[in-house]
Design a protein around this motif. Structure first.
Motif, PDB file in Angstrom:
ATOM      1  N   ARG A  45     -64.652   7.985  70.814  1.00 29.55           N
ATOM      2  CA  ARG A  45     -65.796   6.480  71.164  1.00 29.55           C
ATOM      3  C   ARG A  45     -65.126   5.484  72.679  1.00 29.55           C
ATOM      4  O   ARG A  45     -65.074   4.551  73.019  1.00 29.55           O
ATOM      5  CB  ARG A  45     -65.684   4.906  70.058  1.00 29.55           C
ATOM      6  N   ILE A  46     -64.217   6.573  73.302  1.00 24.98           N
ATOM      7  CA  ILE A  46     -63.605   6.015  74.980  1.00 24.98           C
ATOM      8  C   ILE A  46     -64.207   6.641  75.404  1.00 24.98           C
ATOM      9  O   ILE A  46     -64.121   7.957  75.495  1.00 24.98           O
ATOM     10  CB  ILE A  46     -62.351   6.656  74.289  1.00 24.98           C
ATOM     11  N   GLU A  47     -64.620   5.972  76.848  1.00 23.56           N
ATOM     12  CA  GLU A  47     -65.052   6.905  77.888  1.00 23.56           C
ATOM     13  C   GLU A  47     -64.395   7.853  78.162  1.00 23.56           C
ATOM     14  O   GLU A  47     -62.514   8.710  78.262  1.00 23.56           O
ATOM     15  CB  GLU A  47     -64.068   5.840  79.019  1.00 23.56           C
ATOM     16  N   SER A  48     -64.786   9.093  78.410  1.00 24.38           N
ATOM     17  CA  SER A  48     -64.187  10.349  78.841  1.00 24.38           C
ATOM     18  C   SER A  48     -62.793  10.467  79.860  1.00 24.38           C
ATOM     19  O   SER A  48     -62.806  11.606  79.306  1.00 24.38           O
ATOM     20  CB  SER A  48     -65.364  10.982  79.313  1.00 24.38           C
ATOM     21  N   ASP A  49     -63.182  10.361  80.602  1.00 21.55           N
ATOM     22  CA  ASP A  49     -62.097  10.449  81.810  1.00 21.55           C
ATOM     23  C   ASP A  49     -60.703   9.769  80.793  1.00 21.55           C
ATOM     24  O   ASP A  49     -59.936  10.380  80.849  1.00 21.55           O
ATOM     25  CB  ASP A  49     -62.034   9.789  83.312  1.00 21.55           C
ATOM     26  N   THR A  50     -60.660   8.630  80.479  1.00 21.99           N
ATOM     27  CA  THR A  50     -59.523   8.249  79.728  1.00 21.99           C
ATOM     28  C   THR A  50     -59.159   9.252  78.196  1.00 21.99           C
ATOM     29  O   THR A  50     -58.375   8.952  78.692  1.00 21.99           O
ATOM     30  CB  THR A  50     -60.619   6.679  79.337  1.00 21.99           C
ATOM     31  N   ALA A  51     -60.270  10.002  77.900  1.00 21.55           N
ATOM     32  CA  ALA A  51     -60.123  10.879  77.006  1.00 21.55           C
ATOM     33  C   ALA A  51     -59.529  11.907  76.934  1.00 21.55           C
ATOM     34  O   ALA A  51     -58.285  12.463  76.623  1.00 21.55           O
ATOM     35  CB  ALA A  51     -61.362  11.023  76.200  1.00 21.55           C
ATOM     36  N   ARG A  52     -59.689  12.154  78.459  1.00 22.46           N
ATOM     37  CA  ARG A  52     -59.315  13.523  78.891  1.00 22.46           C
ATOM     38  C   ARG A  52     -58.004  13.427  79.434  1.00 22.46           C
ATOM     39  O   ARG A  52     -57.259  14.385  79.304  1.00 22.46           O
ATOM     40  CB  ARG A  52     -60.092  14.258  80.077  1.00 22.46           C
TER      41      ARG A  52
END
Length: 108
Positions: A45-52
């Motif tokens: 549920r977190i933005e993909s760039d932040t998740a990465r």
């Protein structure tokens, strides 16, 4: 013959399960790894760039601590310190394990 009493030493095992809201939570998660506590992290549920960024940061810390990472489901991972073995590959006949996967690519 001497009688000896042997006492079993048990310690509580803690597992951290988290769904982070941002990158700023990473140092606290690394502290858990340094304290020999595995982490299950849900990055769905977190933005993909932040998740990465979170995944990369925790992967680096886990590597530095001789631990390992295992993918549980889409964007859900276990980061384990070296004192925790992760066994994967349950076969279809029951709960027996087929093989042990360590340090495999969790993005597969």
């Amino acid at each position: 013959m001497q009688n000896r009493t042997v006492s079993a030493i048990t310690s509580a095992f803690k597992l951290v399960v988290i769904e982070p809201s941002g990158f700023e939570e990473c140092p606290k998660l690394v502290d858990s790894l340094k304290s020999k506590k595995p982490i299950i992290i849900n990055l769905e549920r977190i933005e993909s760039d932040t998740a990465r960024k979170i995944f990369d940061f925790l992967s680096g810390a886990t590597y530095a601590l001789n631990g390992n990472v295992q993918k549980v489901a889409n964007n859900i991972f276990v980061f384990a310190p070296e004192n925790v073995d992760i066994t994967a590959g349950v076969n279809h006949k029951g709960f027996s394990f087929e093989n042990e996967k360590k340090n495999s690519n969790p993005w597969k």
